[in-house]
Write an enzyme that holds these catalytic residues in place. Structure first.
Site, mmCIF file in Angstrom:
data_model
loop_
_atom_site.group_PDB
_atom_site.id
_atom_site.type_symbol
_atom_site.label_atom_id
_atom_site.label_comp_id
_atom_site.label_asym_id
_atom_site.label_seq_id
_atom_site.Cartn_x
_atom_site.Cartn_y
_atom_site.Cartn_z
ATOM 1 N N TRP A 199 0.829 -1.206 0.000
ATOM 2 C CA TRP A 199 0.000 0.000 0.000
ATOM 3 C C TRP A 199 0.859 1.248 0.000
ATOM 4 C CZ3 TRP A 199 -0.213 4.023 3.485
ATOM 5 C CH2 TRP A 199 -1.294 4.882 3.392
ATOM 6 N N HIS A 200 2.034 1.190 0.654
ATOM 7 C CA HIS A 200 2.883 2.367 0.775
ATOM 8 C C HIS A 200 3.548 2.753 -0.545
ATOM 9 C CE1 HIS A 200 2.400 1.620 5.087
ATOM 10 N NE2 HIS A 200 2.817 2.866 5.276
ATOM 11 N N GLY A 201 3.693 1.845 -1.459
ATOM 12 C CA GLY A 201 4.304 2.216 -2.727
ATOM 13 C C GLY A 201 4.770 1.022 -3.528
ATOM 14 N N PHE A 255 2.590 8.452 -0.763
ATOM 15 C CA PHE A 255 1.916 7.164 -0.625
ATOM 16 C C PHE A 255 0.454 7.230 -1.034
ATOM 17 C CE2 PHE A 255 5.051 6.929 3.066
ATOM 18 C CZ PHE A 255 6.038 6.440 2.263
#
Length: 474
Positions: free
Chosen positions: A323-325, A474
């Site tokens: 999800w963060h990248g 993000f």
């Protein structure tokens, strides 16, 4: 339009003034909706239009889901909504990552195939508002909440500018009733909002941006620095990412309070957590709860065997990392935190069968040791998170445990140690109820003087150049 800029200050003061001068509730809703759209469109009008279109699609599908009685048709509608939201997220944020990874796999197998490189601009905050839209349609599908009848109300839920680009991730069941409720001026809420904004500015400008002066140069070339400096940079980055993101969340909560809205608390003193499971109940709470409710529980949660629970945790935390990248270090960071949680569950089960050991761990000294160990594991995982590649992360971790010489710290060590003491003292103070009772007993004029002095100190200690909030990426 960054929170810590004059542009946002003038924007918010204008919205705030007109908002409370308007006597009509519905007109206030439309004002906030227009301001939120302008807030995002000031960065990219086309992508602001994209959010508007996808939100309208989710609104329409949710109405059909509520009215539908055929399970097959309702599943199809849910699939359309999920497909649209996840599809846009994958296209904008992960398409090039998947194509690059596929190309690397083919090349390692001796196959050379030219793959396209997509020219896309990742919409700011897409991970946040996509998860909000997904939770809404899933909850309507499960008949846990009714579908929103008013399109403007639903659009404000998605576009509300305090949480639009970096959270917290808002649930429809918490926010939509507030949109419908008429707002009344409240001095207590105004004071609370102001204090949260001041606290967020201090965290961002005084701690996060100053710790970036140490962390950024070291992480850009970790082989050039000595072991002690590497450890200082790793801890400094932990302070930076915490104070940067929790500072943004405080400002978001504060601005929402000034407009009569309440957003969910996103951080609860995570560095005081005594184990990694408790840490994730305190860190980025809105994301942790979303992953728990819409990934971990549907997979089976902890209802199955220990191995099944461990697998569910690893999947959930790996998704949290993704999800963060679109980078392998993010995925490895999520997986590593999943491993931490699996190990903690196994150790907790083992320790509970040994009352003497469990009693020692619950003492003040044992709790202090557990808090320190939890913080250490978090810092080590962040090294992987922050570096540009898995190999760089492994090299930096190796240099941290195999002493080496190198350049001195980019900033005076005293700056780092003072910041560490301030963060530790803040955690201890927040856990002391007597300190808050003493503050509440002080006269109002002393409150005002103290907050004004706090603002002056924040502006004086802030670096000359401020940095963009980390979680914007993000």
């Amino acid at each position: 339009m960054l929170f810590c800029t004059q542009k946002f200050l003038f924007f918010f003061l204008g919205v705030f003034t007109v908002y409370w001068l308007l006597p009509w509730h519905r007109l206030r809703v439309w004002l906030l909706l227009g301001a939120s759209y302008y807030f995002y469109a000031s960065w990219n009008p086309l992508l602001a239009g994209l959010i508007f279109l996808t939100a309208t699609l989710d609104y329409t599908i949710a109405r059909a889901l509520e009215a539908g009685t055929s399970p097959r048709r309702r599943r199809a509608l849910l699939a359309v909504s999920l497909g649209a939201n996840v599809g846009l997220l994958v296209y904008f944020k992960y398409a090039n990552f998947f194509l690059d990874s596929l190309g690397d796999c083919l090349r390692s197998a001796g196959v050379t195939v030219p793959l396209p490189v997509l020219s896309v601009i990742v919409p700011v905050g897409i991970s946040f508002y996509t998860f909000e839209a997904i939770s809404y349609t899933v909850d309507v599908y499960r008949r846990r909440i009714p579908a929103e009848r008013n399109l403007a109300n639903f659009l404000l839920f998605i576009l509300f500018f305090p949480h639009l680009v970096a959270g917290p991730i808002v649930r429809a069941r918490d926010f939509l009733p507030q949109v419908r409720r008429r707002k009344h001026w409240n001095w207590v809420r105004f004071a609370l909002g102001g204090r949260l904004i001041l606290l967020g500015l201090f965290k961002k400008l005084v701690i996060a941006d100053r710790m970036a002066l140490l962390a950024d140069p070291v992480f850009s070339d970790p082989t050039a620095y000595g072991t002690l400096v590497l450890w200082m940079a790793a801890v400094a980055y932990a302070f930076q990412v915490y104070c940067d993101f929790s500072g943004y969340s405080d400002i978001a909560l504060g601005t929402a309070h000034l407009l009569g809205y309440r957003l969910a608390v996103n951080f609860d003193m995570p560095f005081a957590a005594a184990n990694i499971t408790e840490f994730w109940r305190r860190w980025h709470i809105s994301l942790s709860n979303w992953i728990r409710d819409y990934v971990f529980f549907p997979l089976g949660g902890s209802r199955g065997s220990a191995w099944r629970t461990a697998g569910n945790l690893l999947v959930a935390m790996t998704l949290c990392g993704l999800w963060h990248g679109a980078k392998w270090p993010f995925i490895a960071w999520g997986l590593l935190n999943g491993v931490y949680m699996v190990v903690h569950r196994a150790f907790r089960s083992w320790a509970e069968r040994r009352p003497r050991l469990d009693g020692l761990l619950q003492t003040e000294a044992g709790t202090g040791l557990r808090v320190a160990l939890t913080f250490l594991t978090f810092v080590l995982a962040l090294v992987v998170f922050r570096t540009g590649s898995l190999s760089e992360g492994a090299a930096m971790l190796g240099a941290m445990f195999a002493p080496q010489g190198g350049l001195a710290s980019p900033v005076p060590p005293l700056c780092f140690w003072v910041t560490a003491v301030v963060v530790l003292a803040a955690h201890l103070l927040a856990r002391t109820e007597g300190a808050w009772r003493l503050w509440e007993r002080l006269p109002s004029w002393l409150h005002g003087f103290g907050l004004a002095a706090f603002l002056v100190v924040t502006l004086l200690l802030a670096p000359v150049t401020s940095q963009v909030f980390l979680y914007f990426q993000f």
